[in-house]
Design a protein around this motif. Structure first.
Motif, short mmCIF file in Angstrom:
data_model
loop_
_atom_site.label_atom_id
_atom_site.label_comp_id
_atom_site.label_asym_id
_atom_site.label_seq_id
_atom_site.Cartn_x
_atom_site.Cartn_y
_atom_site.Cartn_z
N PRO A 199 53.86 48.31 43.65
CA PRO A 199 53.25 48.28 44.98
C PRO A 199 52.35 47.08 45.22
CG PRO A 199 52.29 50.01 43.61
CD PRO A 199 53.50 49.51 42.88
N ALA A 200 51.61 46.66 44.19
CA ALA A 200 50.66 45.56 44.39
C ALA A 200 50.03 45.18 43.06
CB ALA A 200 49.56 45.95 45.37
N ARG A 201 49.40 44.03 43.05
CA ARG A 201 48.57 43.64 41.92
C ARG A 201 47.28 44.44 41.96
NH1 ARG A 201 44.72 38.39 41.43
NH2 ARG A 201 44.14 38.65 39.24
N VAL A 202 46.84 44.93 40.80
CA VAL A 202 45.57 45.65 40.71
C VAL A 202 44.73 44.96 39.64
CG1 VAL A 202 44.44 47.87 40.33
CG2 VAL A 202 46.74 47.81 41.32
N ALA A 203 43.82 44.12 40.07
CA ALA A 203 43.02 43.32 39.13
C ALA A 203 41.84 44.12 38.60
CB ALA A 203 42.51 42.06 39.83
N GLY A 204 41.58 43.96 37.30
CA GLY A 204 40.42 44.61 36.71
C GLY A 204 39.13 44.17 37.38
N SER A 205 39.10 42.93 37.87
CA SER A 205 37.91 42.41 38.53
C SER A 205 37.66 43.09 39.86
CB SER A 205 38.07 40.90 38.75
OG SER A 205 38.28 40.24 37.51
N ASP A 206 38.70 43.67 40.46
CA ASP A 206 38.53 44.48 41.66
C ASP A 206 38.25 45.94 41.31
OD1 ASP A 206 39.07 42.30 43.40
OD2 ASP A 206 41.22 42.61 43.17
N LEU A 207 38.91 46.41 40.27
CA LEU A 207 38.75 47.81 39.88
C LEU A 207 37.32 48.15 39.47
CD1 LEU A 207 41.89 48.91 37.83
CD2 LEU A 207 40.95 49.98 39.88
N ILE A 208 36.63 47.21 38.85
CA ILE A 208 35.26 47.50 38.41
C ILE A 208 34.39 47.85 39.62
CG2 ILE A 208 34.40 45.11 38.49
CD1 ILE A 208 32.87 45.74 35.88
N TRP A 209 34.71 47.24 40.78
CA TRP A 209 33.98 47.55 42.00
C TRP A 209 34.44 48.87 42.62
CZ3 TRP A 209 29.58 45.52 43.27
CH2 TRP A 209 29.27 44.20 42.86
N PHE B 106 37.78 54.92 30.01
CA PHE B 106 37.52 53.55 29.57
C PHE B 106 38.45 52.58 30.29
CE2 PHE B 106 36.24 56.31 26.14
CZ PHE B 106 35.09 55.75 25.63
N MET B 107 37.92 51.41 30.58
CA MET B 107 38.76 50.35 31.13
C MET B 107 38.40 49.02 30.49
SD MET B 107 39.43 49.04 35.06
CE MET B 107 38.12 47.82 35.13
N GLY B 108 39.38 48.36 29.88
CA GLY B 108 39.19 47.00 29.41
C GLY B 108 39.21 46.07 30.61
N CYS B 109 38.12 45.34 30.82
CA CYS B 109 38.00 44.60 32.08
C CYS B 109 37.86 43.09 31.90
CB CYS B 109 36.81 45.15 32.88
SG CYS B 109 35.21 44.96 32.08
N GLY B 110 38.08 42.58 30.70
CA GLY B 110 38.06 41.13 30.51
C GLY B 110 36.76 40.50 30.96
N ALA B 111 36.87 39.54 31.87
CA ALA B 111 35.70 38.79 32.35
C ALA B 111 35.01 39.44 33.54
CB ALA B 111 36.12 37.37 32.71
N ALA B 112 35.41 40.65 33.90
CA ALA B 112 34.92 41.26 35.14
C ALA B 112 33.41 41.49 35.14
CB ALA B 112 35.65 42.58 35.41
N ILE B 113 32.83 41.81 33.99
CA ILE B 113 31.38 42.02 33.94
C ILE B 113 30.66 40.72 34.29
CG2 ILE B 113 29.43 42.59 32.44
CD1 ILE B 113 31.28 44.54 30.96
N PHE C 137 31.92 38.36 36.18
CA PHE C 137 32.13 38.13 37.62
C PHE C 137 31.11 38.92 38.44
CE2 PHE C 137 36.86 37.33 36.62
CZ PHE C 137 36.64 35.98 36.51
N VAL C 138 30.89 40.18 38.07
CA VAL C 138 29.92 41.01 38.79
C VAL C 138 28.52 40.40 38.67
CG1 VAL C 138 28.76 43.25 38.83
CG2 VAL C 138 31.24 43.15 38.56
N ALA C 139 28.19 39.93 37.47
CA ALA C 139 26.86 39.37 37.22
C ALA C 139 26.65 38.03 37.91
CB ALA C 139 26.64 39.22 35.72
N GLY C 140 27.75 37.37 38.28
CA GLY C 140 27.64 36.04 38.87
C GLY C 140 27.59 34.94 37.83
N VAL C 141 27.80 35.28 36.57
CA VAL C 141 27.82 34.28 35.50
C VAL C 141 29.08 33.43 35.61
CG1 VAL C 141 27.94 33.97 32.99
CG2 VAL C 141 26.42 35.70 33.97
#
Length: 238
Positions: A63-73, A169-176, A178-182
Motif C-alpha cells: 500500500p505505501a512506504r512506512v518509514a520508521g522515522s514517521d512511525l516514531i511520531w 519494540f520497534m527498531g527505528c535506526g536514526a529516528a531518535i 531525527f526527533v531530537a534534531g541532531v
C-alpha cells in the motif's frame, strides 16, 4: 497498524515492528541471522521506495512506504491518546534525552517512561549491556523505540523481549536523532521520490558511500529487474 499495537497492548500482548529498507533486505538475502530477526517480528512494513516499486512491478503492490522515522511520531501520538508510555533507547550521548523533550513538547499527554543513549560499544561489555537492559526493564514501558541501526538494534530487542513480554519494540535506526534534531531528514519531495538516500549520502559520505553505492544500489536494480520478470512470468502463465 497503530490500532493493532494498541489492541494487543490492551490484551496484554507484546510484539515487535521491523521496517526493512533496501539495505536490510540485502542483508536478509545474504545472512541467516538477519532473516531470523525479520521472521521474529510481529509486524513487517516496507521502509524503502524501491521495495514498494518492486512490489508494484511484481503485481503484488504494497500500500505505501512506512518509514520508521514517521512511525516514531504516529505511534507515540497513539500511545499519548491512550495514556500509554514509550521509552527511547539509542542515539549518540544525550540524543535520547533531547528527543524526550521534543516529544513531550509536541505530545504533552505522552508518558515517556525513560530514555538512554548508551556509550558506543556498550553491547560488547557484559556488565554495561546488562545494566542497560535492566534499566529498560525496570521502566516497564508499553513501547520501546530502539535506535542502533540494523541488526544491532534487533539483537538488543531480542534480548529484551523475553523480559518484557507485554511490551512492543520497534527498531527505528536514526529516528531518535531525527526527533531530537541532531540529524535532519531529507525534504519531503526527496522522500516521496525515493531519493532520501541521496540526502543521507551527502551528509555522511564516508560512512554510507560503500553501503549505498556498492552494496545497495546494484541490489535494488536486481530487485526491480527480478520483480519485472516475475510480472512477465505471471502474465505469460495465464
Amino acid at each position: 497498524m497503530n490500532a493493532r499495537v494498541l489492541a494487543e497492548l490492551a490484551d496484554g500482548n507484546g510484539g515487535q515492528i521491523i521496517t526493512p529498507n533496501v539495505d536490510i533486505l540485502h542483508r536478509v538475502v545474504r545472512d541467516a541471522d538477519s532473516r531470523h530477526h525479520v521472521r521474529a517480528s510481529s509486524i513487517v512494513v516496507a521502509d524503502g521506495k524501491p521495495i514498494v516499486w518492486a512490489s508494484r512491478l511484481a503485481g503484488d503492490p504494497l500500500p505505501a512506504r512506512v518509514a520508521g522515522s514517521d512511525l516514531i511520531w504516529s505511534l507515540s501520538a497513539t500511545m499519548a491518546d491512550a495514556g500509554r508510555s514509550v521509552y527511547l533507547l539509542g542515539g549518540e550521548p544525550g540524543t535520547a534525552d533531547q528527543a524526550k523533550h521534543v516529544l513531550r513538547d509536541r505530545l504533552p499527554a505522552l508518558k515517556v517512561a525513560g530514555c538512554l543513549s548508551p556509550s558506543f560499544g556498550f553491547d560488547t561489555r557484559a556488565d554495561e549491556y546488562a545494566a542497560v537492559c535492566d534499566e529498560v526493564v525496570g521502566a516497564a514501558p508499553d513501547v520501546v523505540f530502539v535506535g542502533f541501526g540494523f541488526p544491532k538494534q534487533e539483537r538488543v530487542i531480542a534480548r529484551l523481549r523475553p523480559r518484557l513480554p507485554q511490551t512492543w519494540f520497534m527498531g527505528c535506526g536514526a529516528a531518535i536523532g531525527f526527533v531530537a534534531g541532531v540529524h535532519s531528514r531529507a525534504p519531503g519531495w526527496m522522500q516521496d521520490s525515493g531519493l532520501e538516500w541521496v540526502h543521507r549520502l551527502y551528509r555522511e559520505p564516508r560512512r554510507l558511500m560503500r553501503r549505498y553505492l556498492v552494496d545497495d544500489a546494484p541490489f535494488a536494480l536486481r530487485l526491480l529487474a527480478g520483480s519485472a520478470r516475475e510480472r512477465l512470468r505471471k502474465g505469460s502463465a495465464r
